[in-house]
Design a protein around this motif. Structure first.
Motif, PDB file in Angstrom:
ATOM      1  N   UNK A 111     -16.612 -21.863  11.219  1.00  0.00           N
ATOM      2  CA  UNK A 111     -15.956 -20.666  11.763  1.00  0.00           C
ATOM      3  C   UNK A 111     -16.944 -19.660  12.326  1.00  0.00           C
ATOM      4  N   UNK A 112     -18.182 -19.705  11.828  1.00  0.00           N
ATOM      5  CA  UNK A 112     -19.209 -18.777  12.306  1.00  0.00           C
ATOM      6  C   UNK A 112     -20.017 -19.338  13.471  1.00  0.00           C
ATOM      7  N   UNK A 113     -19.651 -20.531  13.932  1.00  0.00           N
ATOM      8  CA  UNK A 113     -20.368 -21.131  15.049  1.00  0.00           C
ATOM      9  C   UNK A 113     -21.616 -21.898  14.655  1.00  0.00           C
ATOM     10  N   UNK A 114     -21.860 -22.077  13.361  1.00  0.00           N
ATOM     11  CA  UNK A 114     -23.039 -22.797  12.897  1.00  0.00           C
ATOM     12  C   UNK A 114     -22.765 -24.312  12.875  1.00  0.00           C
ATOM     13  N   UNK A 115     -23.747 -25.073  13.316  1.00  0.00           N
ATOM     14  CA  UNK A 115     -23.605 -26.520  13.369  1.00  0.00           C
ATOM     15  C   UNK A 115     -23.707 -27.105  11.966  1.00  0.00           C
ATOM     16  N   UNK A 116     -22.836 -28.054  11.684  1.00  0.00           N
ATOM     17  CA  UNK A 116     -22.952 -28.824  10.441  1.00  0.00           C
ATOM     18  C   UNK A 116     -22.618 -30.278  10.746  1.00  0.00           C
ATOM     19  N   UNK A 117     -23.014 -31.159   9.852  1.00  0.00           N
ATOM     20  CA  UNK A 117     -22.838 -32.599  10.028  1.00  0.00           C
ATOM     21  C   UNK A 117     -21.897 -33.129   8.953  1.00  0.00           C
ATOM     22  N   UNK A 118     -20.940 -33.918   9.360  1.00  0.00           N
ATOM     23  CA  UNK A 118     -19.971 -34.512   8.441  1.00  0.00           C
ATOM     24  C   UNK A 118     -20.190 -36.025   8.437  1.00  0.00           C
ATOM     25  N   UNK A 119     -20.491 -36.553   7.250  1.00  0.00           N
ATOM     26  CA  UNK A 119     -20.876 -37.961   7.144  1.00  0.00           C
ATOM     27  C   UNK A 119     -19.960 -38.688   6.181  1.00  0.00           C
ATOM     28  N   UNK A 120     -19.530 -39.875   6.594  1.00  0.00           N
ATOM     29  CA  UNK A 120     -18.681 -40.718   5.762  1.00  0.00           C
ATOM     30  C   UNK A 120     -19.576 -41.678   4.980  1.00  0.00           C
ATOM     31  N   UNK A 121     -19.665 -41.466   3.679  1.00  0.00           N
ATOM     32  CA  UNK A 121     -20.572 -42.232   2.821  1.00  0.00           C
ATOM     33  C   UNK A 121     -19.890 -43.533   2.398  1.00  0.00           C
ATOM     34  N   UNK A 122     -20.669 -44.615   2.363  1.00  0.00           N
ATOM     35  CA  UNK A 122     -20.181 -45.888   1.854  1.00  0.00           C
ATOM     36  C   UNK A 122     -21.106 -46.363   0.734  1.00  0.00           C
ATOM     37  N   UNK A 123     -20.695 -47.422   0.047  1.00  0.00           N
ATOM     38  CA  UNK A 123     -21.484 -47.903  -1.084  1.00  0.00           C
ATOM     39  C   UNK A 123     -22.789 -48.558  -0.653  1.00  0.00           C
ATOM     40  N   UNK A 124     -22.949 -48.834   0.649  1.00  0.00           N
ATOM     41  CA  UNK A 124     -24.190 -49.442   1.125  1.00  0.00           C
ATOM     42  C   UNK A 124     -25.282 -48.415   1.413  1.00  0.00           C
ATOM     43  N   UNK A 125     -24.944 -47.128   1.406  1.00  0.00           N
ATOM     44  CA  UNK A 125     -25.939 -46.089   1.677  1.00  0.00           C
ATOM     45  C   UNK A 125     -26.821 -45.866   0.457  1.00  0.00           C
ATOM     46  N   UNK A 158     -11.544 -21.425  31.232  1.00  0.00           N
ATOM     47  CA  UNK A 158     -12.766 -20.989  30.549  1.00  0.00           C
ATOM     48  C   UNK A 158     -12.628 -21.122  29.046  1.00  0.00           C
ATOM     49  N   UNK A 159     -11.468 -20.763  28.513  1.00  0.00           N
ATOM     50  CA  UNK A 159     -11.287 -20.872  27.068  1.00  0.00           C
ATOM     51  C   UNK A 159     -11.348 -22.317  26.630  1.00  0.00           C
ATOM     52  N   UNK A 160     -10.782 -23.210  27.441  1.00  0.00           N
ATOM     53  CA  UNK A 160     -10.852 -24.620  27.095  1.00  0.00           C
ATOM     54  C   UNK A 160     -12.275 -25.139  27.149  1.00  0.00           C
ATOM     55  N   UNK A 161     -13.053 -24.642  28.121  1.00  0.00           N
ATOM     56  CA  UNK A 161     -14.447 -25.065  28.235  1.00  0.00           C
ATOM     57  C   UNK A 161     -15.253 -24.641  27.026  1.00  0.00           C
ATOM     58  N   UNK A 162     -15.131 -23.374  26.651  1.00  0.00           N
ATOM     59  CA  UNK A 162     -15.887 -22.891  25.496  1.00  0.00           C
ATOM     60  C   UNK A 162     -15.415 -23.562  24.206  1.00  0.00           C
ATOM     61  N   UNK A 163     -14.120 -23.848  24.120  1.00  0.00           N
ATOM     62  CA  UNK A 163     -13.622 -24.516  22.918  1.00  0.00           C
ATOM     63  C   UNK A 163     -14.212 -25.914  22.793  1.00  0.00           C
ATOM     64  N   UNK A 164     -14.378 -26.618  23.930  1.00  0.00           N
ATOM     65  CA  UNK A 164     -14.949 -27.966  23.878  1.00  0.00           C
ATOM     66  C   UNK A 164     -16.416 -27.920  23.497  1.00  0.00           C
ATOM     67  N   UNK A 165     -17.136 -26.890  23.910  1.00  0.00           N
ATOM     68  CA  UNK A 165     -18.554 -26.800  23.546  1.00  0.00           C
ATOM     69  C   UNK A 165     -18.729 -26.355  22.099  1.00  0.00           C
ATOM     70  N   UNK A 166     -17.746 -25.613  21.598  1.00  0.00           N
ATOM     71  CA  UNK A 166     -17.855 -25.166  20.209  1.00  0.00           C
ATOM     72  C   UNK A 166     -17.715 -26.317  19.234  1.00  0.00           C
ATOM     73  N   UNK A 167     -17.123 -27.420  19.675  1.00  0.00           N
ATOM     74  CA  UNK A 167     -16.911 -28.543  18.771  1.00  0.00           C
ATOM     75  C   UNK A 167     -17.417 -29.840  19.397  1.00  0.00           C
ATOM     76  N   UNK A 168     -18.743 -29.981  19.486  1.00  0.00           N
ATOM     77  CA  UNK A 168     -19.265 -31.243  20.017  1.00  0.00           C
ATOM     78  C   UNK A 168     -18.984 -32.378  19.057  1.00  0.00           C
ATOM     79  N   UNK A 169     -18.664 -33.517  19.592  1.00  0.00           N
ATOM     80  CA  UNK A 169     -18.361 -34.685  18.786  1.00  0.00           C
ATOM     81  C   UNK A 169     -19.394 -35.765  19.043  1.00  0.00           C
ATOM     82  N   UNK A 170     -19.656 -36.558  18.021  1.00  0.00           N
ATOM     83  CA  UNK A 170     -20.587 -37.658  18.163  1.00  0.00           C
ATOM     84  C   UNK A 170     -19.962 -38.742  19.031  1.00  0.00           C
ATOM     85  N   UNK A 171     -20.824 -39.568  19.665  1.00  0.00           N
ATOM     86  CA  UNK A 171     -20.365 -40.542  20.643  1.00  0.00           C
ATOM     87  C   UNK A 171     -19.478 -41.613  20.029  1.00  0.00           C
TER      88      UNK A 171
END
Length: 448
Positions: free
Chosen positions: A142-156, A4-17
């Motif tokens: 840490x508070x369970x809030x979703x955020x987005x991490x983006x790798x910026x390049x010079x073409x953006x 169960x802990x592993x299941x909740x841990x995987x849902x707490x950190x969804x990853x992009x495809x």
């Protein structure tokens, strides 16, 4: 508890495809031996056609912002700043068509579409810039809030500094595709990599087959011992393959050439290629006739297939777009009065005869005016003073309030109550009761 802990841990950190999720291994190599990625899949004509059909269909539909009036009806919120962004220009660099086409292409290939939301000091949306899904990661703090991490390049676009940038969920318009956790969508290309890999393999086989002059391989027989077989093979391929195929070969010292005759039909080459087109169309739920396969299409069913394309293929995507835009771009106070809607009436219009028949029914029953019809047909409107906005009904129809018991306040009267009215004395001014009966019937007819 460990499971169960592993299941909740995987849902707490969804990853992009495309950034190390637990199904990332589906990308890359396939059983057919061909590597499948979003870029290589687009080199397949069937994949390219399906992506183009859906992205152009979504981009070409009118997109409007509506709001409810005090009477409960809806009308376009043209004065709202978000209307111009969605309908005309989401940013100074691209039109609404190009923006939606790009976002839909990301959604079909990567399973997610991201766009950075630019706001002014009042919190109003003033710009939308597409972000590449293969450089986006979805995570929780840490508070369970979703955020987005983006790798910026010079073409953006120059809206962020180069490097890795963390964006709040309020700053990202995220349209997810089909997924397992409801937060991140999974790429259709990754899920169907073997079907696409087989298509790539058959296409490469056909290209090599015809590059060799549509001539299968063969065997060079020599009566003696060949000292350098590689040199003999290379010399033969150089002189009689590719552009040099079908040339006359001169064999010396008893050498013989024996071709290996395996026809494409025996290898089911053509049948495999045709089936893979249907397979890819099935992935994106595209009618086969729209990607050029007319084998099972006819004049009687192709229109119905086009209507099913709107109902079963486009509508689910439109719902994803509309609800994501309403959630991300409208403030909590605006969500109760404003909403975004695609207009698909143009795709459901049918042929000319069917449209005219529908317009006639609507006009005769009074729920469409002449200008309503002319606007749908892109015709000039009739001036109001000439009756362009009049709503008409047939003369043999009347309002419910003027009919029967409703004309008397809705109270039903019995026959005894109808007859309890002032009736003339049957003995005065008549020789018989015919006039009295006639007056009674006339009076009764007015009451009933």
């Amino acid at each position: 508890m460990g499971i169960l802990s592993g299941l909740f841990h995987s849902r707490d950190k969804p990853k992009d495809s495309t950034n190390g999720s637990n199904y990332r291994f589906l990308f890359g190599g396939t059983t057919s031996g061909n590597r499948v990625t979003e870029q290589s899949a687009m080199q397949m004509t069937a994949v390219y056609a399906c992506v183009r059909i859906l992205s152009e269909a979504i981009a070409g539909l009118p997109l409007h912002l509506y709001h409810y009036t005090e009477t409960g009806s809806k009308e376009k919120a043209i004065k709202h700043p978000l209307y111009f962004l969605l309908h005309d220009e989401p940013n100074p660099e691209m039109t609404s068509f190009v923006f939606r086409e790009t976002m839909m292409t990301h959604l079909l290939l990567y399973g997610n579409a991201y766009s950075q939301i630019i706001r002014n000091g009042k919190g109003e949306v003033i710009g939308l810039y597409p972000l590449m899904p293969n450089r986006m990661t979805v995570d929780r703090d840490d508070k369970g809030q979703i955020y987005y991490q983006y790798l910026v390049s010079d073409s953006d676009a120059p809206t962020m500094k180069e490097g890795t940038v963390n964006l709040k969920k309020e700053d990202v318009l995220h349209i997810p595709g089909l997924g397992f956790d409801g937060l991140v969508g999974y790429s259709p290309i990754a899920m169907a990599k073997n079907a696409i890999g087989l298509s790539i393999a058959t296409e490469e086989y056909g290209a090599k087959f015809f590059a060799n002059g549509a001539t299968p391989g063969g065997i060079l027989e020599y009566p003696g011992t060949v000292k350098d077989p590689d040199r003999v093979r290379e010399s033969w391929n150089k002189g009689f393959s590719g552009r040099n195929s079908h040339k006359v070969a001169i064999l010396e010292e008893g050498m013989k050439y024996t071709p290996i005759s395996i026809s494409p039909n025996e290898a089911q080459f053509l049948e495999t290629r045709k089936f893979q087109i249907d397979e890819i169309a099935r992935i994106f739920r595209i009618p086969p006739h729209m990607v050029g396969d007319l084998e099972k299409s006819s004049f009687s069913n192709i229109e119905q297939q086009s209507l099913e394309f709107v109902k079963y293929t486009l509508e689910p995507w439109l719902m994803r777009w509309e609800q994501s835009i309403n959630r991300a771009l409208l403030s909590p106070n605006e969500k109760s009065t404003y909403f975004v809607k695609f207009n698909v009436d143009g795709l459901l219009r049918g042929d000319y005869q069917s449209r005219m028949s529908g317009y006639a029914t609507a006009r005769q029953n009074g729920w469409m005016s002449a200008n309503d019809i002319r606007e749908l047909e892109n015709l000039d409107l009739i001036p109001v003073e000439e009756g362009g906005n009049l709503y008409l009904i047939n003369g043999n129809m009347t309002k419910l309030a003027d009919a029967g018991i409703f004309a008397k306040g809705g109270k039903e009267q019995s026959d005894e109550e109808v007859l309890e009215v002032e009736e003339p004395d049957e003995s005065e001014g008549t020789d018989n009761g015919e006039d009295v009966v006639s007056q009674r019937d006339n009076r009764r007819g007015k009451l009933v």
